[in-house]
Design a protein around this motif. Structure first.
Motif, mmCIF file in Angstrom:
data_model
loop_
_atom_site.group_PDB
_atom_site.id
_atom_site.type_symbol
_atom_site.label_atom_id
_atom_site.label_comp_id
_atom_site.label_asym_id
_atom_site.label_seq_id
_atom_site.Cartn_x
_atom_site.Cartn_y
_atom_site.Cartn_z
ATOM 1 N N ALA A 3 0.829 -1.200 0.000
ATOM 2 C CA ALA A 3 0.000 0.000 0.000
ATOM 3 C C ALA A 3 0.869 1.257 0.000
ATOM 4 N N GLN A 4 1.963 1.246 0.756
ATOM 5 C CA GLN A 4 2.889 2.371 0.747
ATOM 6 C C GLN A 4 3.526 2.543 -0.634
ATOM 7 N N ALA A 5 3.895 1.410 -1.257
ATOM 8 C CA ALA A 5 4.485 1.475 -2.595
ATOM 9 C C ALA A 5 3.481 2.029 -3.600
ATOM 10 N N LEU A 6 2.200 1.687 -3.415
ATOM 11 C CA LEU A 6 1.158 2.205 -4.303
ATOM 12 C C LEU A 6 1.087 3.729 -4.189
ATOM 13 N N ASP A 7 1.176 4.239 -2.966
ATOM 14 C CA ASP A 7 1.179 5.690 -2.765
ATOM 15 C C ASP A 7 2.406 6.321 -3.434
ATOM 16 N N GLN A 8 3.566 5.661 -3.311
ATOM 17 C CA GLN A 8 4.781 6.184 -3.936
ATOM 18 C C GLN A 8 4.640 6.218 -5.455
ATOM 19 N N GLY A 9 4.078 5.150 -6.025
ATOM 20 C CA GLY A 9 3.888 5.102 -7.471
ATOM 21 C C GLY A 9 2.964 6.198 -7.961
ATOM 22 N N ASN A 10 1.888 6.452 -7.223
ATOM 23 C CA ASN A 10 0.977 7.516 -7.620
ATOM 24 C C ASN A 10 1.597 8.891 -7.393
ATOM 25 N N GLY A 11 2.519 8.986 -6.417
ATOM 26 C CA GLY A 11 3.254 10.227 -6.244
ATOM 27 C C GLY A 11 4.146 10.510 -7.439
ATOM 28 N N ILE A 12 4.793 9.477 -7.961
ATOM 29 C CA ILE A 12 5.613 9.634 -9.168
ATOM 30 C C ILE A 12 4.733 10.059 -10.338
ATOM 31 N N ARG A 13 3.562 9.453 -10.440
ATOM 32 C CA ARG A 13 2.627 9.820 -11.501
ATOM 33 C C ARG A 13 2.258 11.295 -11.400
ATOM 34 N N ARG A 14 1.985 11.785 -10.197
ATOM 35 C CA ARG A 14 1.605 13.188 -10.030
ATOM 36 C C ARG A 14 2.765 14.135 -10.364
ATOM 37 N N ARG A 15 3.999 13.733 -9.999
ATOM 38 C CA ARG A 15 5.145 14.615 -10.232
ATOM 39 C C ARG A 15 5.540 14.675 -11.703
ATOM 40 N N LEU A 16 5.364 13.563 -12.411
ATOM 41 C CA LEU A 16 5.818 13.514 -13.798
ATOM 42 C C LEU A 16 4.785 14.016 -14.798
ATOM 43 N N LEU A 17 3.516 13.771 -14.516
ATOM 44 C CA LEU A 17 2.496 14.060 -15.516
ATOM 45 C C LEU A 17 1.757 15.349 -15.210
ATOM 46 N N PRO A 18 1.583 16.233 -16.201
ATOM 47 C CA PRO A 18 0.739 17.411 -15.997
ATOM 48 C C PRO A 18 -0.714 16.984 -15.827
ATOM 49 N N TRP A 19 -1.541 17.876 -15.315
ATOM 50 C CA TRP A 19 -2.913 17.514 -14.950
ATOM 51 C C TRP A 19 -3.714 16.998 -16.136
ATOM 52 N N TYR A 20 -3.476 17.563 -17.335
ATOM 53 C CA TYR A 20 -4.288 17.166 -18.489
ATOM 54 C C TYR A 20 -3.938 15.761 -18.973
ATOM 55 N N VAL A 21 -2.744 15.254 -18.641
ATOM 56 C CA VAL A 21 -2.411 13.865 -18.950
ATOM 57 C C VAL A 21 -2.924 12.943 -17.847
ATOM 58 N N ARG A 22 -2.818 13.389 -16.583
ATOM 59 C CA ARG A 22 -3.336 12.584 -15.472
ATOM 60 C C ARG A 22 -4.830 12.330 -15.630
ATOM 61 N N ALA A 23 -5.523 13.253 -16.273
ATOM 62 C CA ALA A 23 -6.967 13.108 -16.439
ATOM 63 C C ALA A 23 -7.333 11.885 -17.271
ATOM 64 N N VAL A 24 -6.434 11.439 -18.137
ATOM 65 C CA VAL A 24 -6.731 10.291 -18.999
ATOM 66 C C VAL A 24 -5.873 9.071 -18.663
ATOM 67 N N VAL A 25 -4.951 9.206 -17.720
ATOM 68 C CA VAL A 25 -4.111 8.085 -17.300
ATOM 69 C C VAL A 25 -4.540 7.684 -15.894
ATOM 70 N N PRO A 26 -5.161 6.528 -15.714
ATOM 71 C CA PRO A 26 -5.674 6.143 -14.393
ATOM 72 C C PRO A 26 -4.554 6.018 -13.359
ATOM 73 N N ALA A 27 -4.902 6.277 -12.112
ATOM 74 C CA ALA A 27 -3.961 6.086 -11.012
ATOM 75 C C ALA A 27 -3.751 4.591 -10.779
#
Length: 235
Positions: A152-176
């Protein structure tokens, strides 16, 4: 300059989320090879070495010292499964360096390195036969016995990487990321889920991967695997 860095980061992370689409579609026009062993074929489905360098740089700055790593999985484009007698090598500086694949998988950190700008990956399979995925994998303290809270902690870390790398308009179409898959070198892997006095077994009898439950379970719930996994990936 900042825009170029962002574009490179987005490109790298999109590769982490989906199969590579660099394979050419002209495979059907080629006659299948039956008795001739192919050596040194450059397959466009394999990553250019420059992309590997970029992924290393992007990921080194994004992981933040957590448990998330990157891995590369090479499989059959037609069937999606493992390829028998698969060999991939890096041609660089006038020599060939074998890529240490295990069941088509290798951590990004274990890929050979070179300063040769003309380096390229070669395979013994016919052109167009392969596809590649870049995976987010979890580095566990004990890959055979661990708690679901660690995942579960690793899942949070992975989604943190997703938030840091992807701008909001890409996150909108790339599921967490929402789950973790344990993948083995071959079908038959089993996971025993232990919580208090309850015990249940999840089997990958027909597949080489099984999905672990991360919703509505206590973080101290233990997992014991019957064999060491090839990798644990986020999905």
């Amino acid at each position: 300059m900042r825009g170029a860095i962002r574009a490179g980061a987005v490109r790298a992370f999109l590769l982490l989320l989906s199969p590579c689409v660099l394979a050419q579609d002209d495979v059907a026009a080629e006659a299948p090879v039956q008795t001739v062993q192919i050596r040194g074929i450059r397959d466009p489905a394999l990553l250019p070495y420059a992309d590997v360098v970029m992924l290393r740089r992007v990921f080194a700055g994004a992981s933040g010292g957590g448990a998330i790593r990157a891995g590369i999985k090479v499989s059959s484009k037609q069937e999606g499964g493992q390829v028998e007698n698969l060999h991939v090598s890096l041609a660089a500086d006038g020599k060939r360096i074998e890529v240490p694949l295990k069941s088509g998988f290798v951590p990004l950190a274990e890929l050979p390195t070179t300063d040769d700008a003309a380096a390229e990956f070669l395979t013994n399979q016919r052109k167009g036969a392969l596809q590649i995925e870049i995976l987010l994998i979890v580095e566990l303290r004990d890959p055979r016995r661990f708690a679901l809270g660690e995942l579960a902690q690793a899942l949070d870390q992975g989604n943190g990487i997703r938030r840091r790398l992807l701008p909001w308009y890409v996150r909108a179409v790339v599921p967490a990321f929402q789950r973790a898959d344990v993948c083995f070198a071959a079908p038959g892997g089993e996971a025993s889920i232990v919580q208090g006095g309850l015990h249940r077994v999840i089997s990958a009898s027909a597949s080489d991967c099984l999905t672990l439950p991360l919703d509505n379970v206590a973080g101290e719930t233990g997992v014991e695997l019957n064999t060491t996994p090839l990798y644990v990936r986020l999905r």
